[in-house]
Enzyme design. Structure first.
Site, PDB file in Angstrom:
ATOM      1  N   HIS A 290     -43.777  16.985   8.233  1.00  0.00           N
ATOM      2  CA  HIS A 290     -44.514  17.317   9.387  1.00  0.00           C
ATOM      3  C   HIS A 290     -45.130  15.803   9.795  1.00  0.00           C
ATOM      4  CE1 HIS A 290     -43.969  21.378   8.906  1.00  0.00           C
ATOM      5  NE2 HIS A 290     -44.634  21.405   7.791  1.00  0.00           N
TER       6      HIS A 290
ATOM      7  N   LEU B 157     -47.415  13.483  34.037  1.00  0.00           N
ATOM      8  CA  LEU B 157     -46.467  14.401  33.146  1.00  0.00           C
ATOM      9  C   LEU B 157     -47.413  15.577  32.624  1.00  0.00           C
ATOM     10  CD1 LEU B 157     -44.048  15.216  31.099  1.00  0.00           C
ATOM     11  CD2 LEU B 157     -45.174  13.821  29.628  1.00  0.00           C
TER      12      LEU B 157
ATOM     13  N   ASP C  82     -37.719  21.627  15.263  1.00  0.00           N
ATOM     14  CA  ASP C  82     -37.602  22.480  14.001  1.00  0.00           C
ATOM     15  C   ASP C  82     -36.826  21.170  12.855  1.00  0.00           C
ATOM     16  OD1 ASP C  82     -37.597  24.490  12.225  1.00  0.00           O
ATOM     17  OD2 ASP C  82     -35.960  25.490  13.110  1.00  0.00           O
TER      18      ASP C  82
END
Ligand code: IPE
Ligand code: IPE
Ligand code: MG
Length: 245
Positions: free
Chosen positions: A38, A132, A21
């Site tokens: 962004h 992962l 965020d």
């Protein structure tokens, strides 16, 4: 000991989830458009993914777009979707090189066709990878996920596939979007907000929560190390007393 060695000297969380965020505020502080935030946020994504892979964290889940984020201005939604496609195209090599498997959770059918196609291509191309599991939460809402689960289980009950008496937590787990993932150990939220915003409500039942004031585009490898070190200091009692552990 440097920070990395410090992190590696104690047990790692098996599953880290991040509410990324603060992109918009980061751009605003610089007098730029939200889109710029962004774009820069994608660099932090790359850093977080590579850091987790290098440490040996097995699961990383990133909140990239919520069901509520559809209510943002059309142009911002478009920007985010475009960025997603370009990042997927650009990062496929890094995923392969680092033996990372991509997965996605959320209402994926609601994504634009281009995003859906690119996403599934990368998921398919990386499905054999084992180091992962990187899960992107896209058009994800935890209440919607739970609602879906209830519907799916109800249909099975109605069709006599399962009987209501046997419904337990593991059956609920198996019907969630996260069915292949362990519970979240460490949940990180950046940007100073201290809320969950409809993310993984069921899966964070016993997660350690870590809130950082840093805005997501500024979140570095060192910030992630520090979050894990803080996690490692916590005593996870799961309801027991300290003496019982
Ligand atoms: C997080 O940053 C990215 C997404 C929710 C897609 P924000 O866009 O929410 O940034 P702020 O919270 O407005 O600063
Ligand atoms: C949560 O951030 C969603 C993502 C990080 C993708 P928001 O910025 O949308 O959440 P609120 O509106 O502050 O709760
Ligand atoms: Mg926000």
């Amino acid at each position: 000991m440097n920070l990395k060695e410090h992190v590696l000297s104690k047990p790692l969380p098996k599953h880290i989830a991040i509410i990324m965020d603060g992109n918009g505020r980061w751009a605003k502080q610089k007098g730029m458009l939200r889109a710029f935030g962004h774009e820069n946020g994608t660099k932090s994504v790359k850093t977080a993914v590579e850091t987790c892979a290098a440490l040996g964290v097995e699961n990383l889940t990133l909140y990239a777009f919520s069901t509520e984020n559809w209510n943002r201005p059309k142009l911002e939604v478009q920007t985010l979707m475009k960025l997603l496609v370009s990042s997927l195209k650009k990062e496929i090599k890094t995923l392969q090189k680092n033996n990372i498997k991509l997965a996605a959770i959320g209402n994926l059918n609601s994504l634009p066709a281009k995003v859906y196609k690119e996403l599934h291509e990368v998921i398919d191309q990386t499905k054999q990878n084992t180091r992962l599991t990187l899960t992107l939460a896209l058009s994800y809402g935890s209440r919607e996920e739970i609602l879906n689960t209830v519907k799916e289980i109800s249909i099975k009950v109605k069709n006599n596939i399962i009987s209501p008496e046997i419904i337990d937590e593991s059956i609920i787990n198996e019907h969630l979007y996260t069915r292949n993932l362990p519970d979240v150990d460490l949940l990180i939220r950046t940007s100073g907000e201290q809320r969950i915003s409809n993310f993984l409500l069921w899966q964070i039942a016993y997660a350690e929560l870590y809130f950082s004031d840093v805005l997501w585009p500024d979140f570095t490898k060192e910030h992630l190390y520090n979050a894990i070190i803080e996690y490692q200091k916590r005593e996870r009692r799961f309801g027991k007393t300290s003496e019982q552990l």
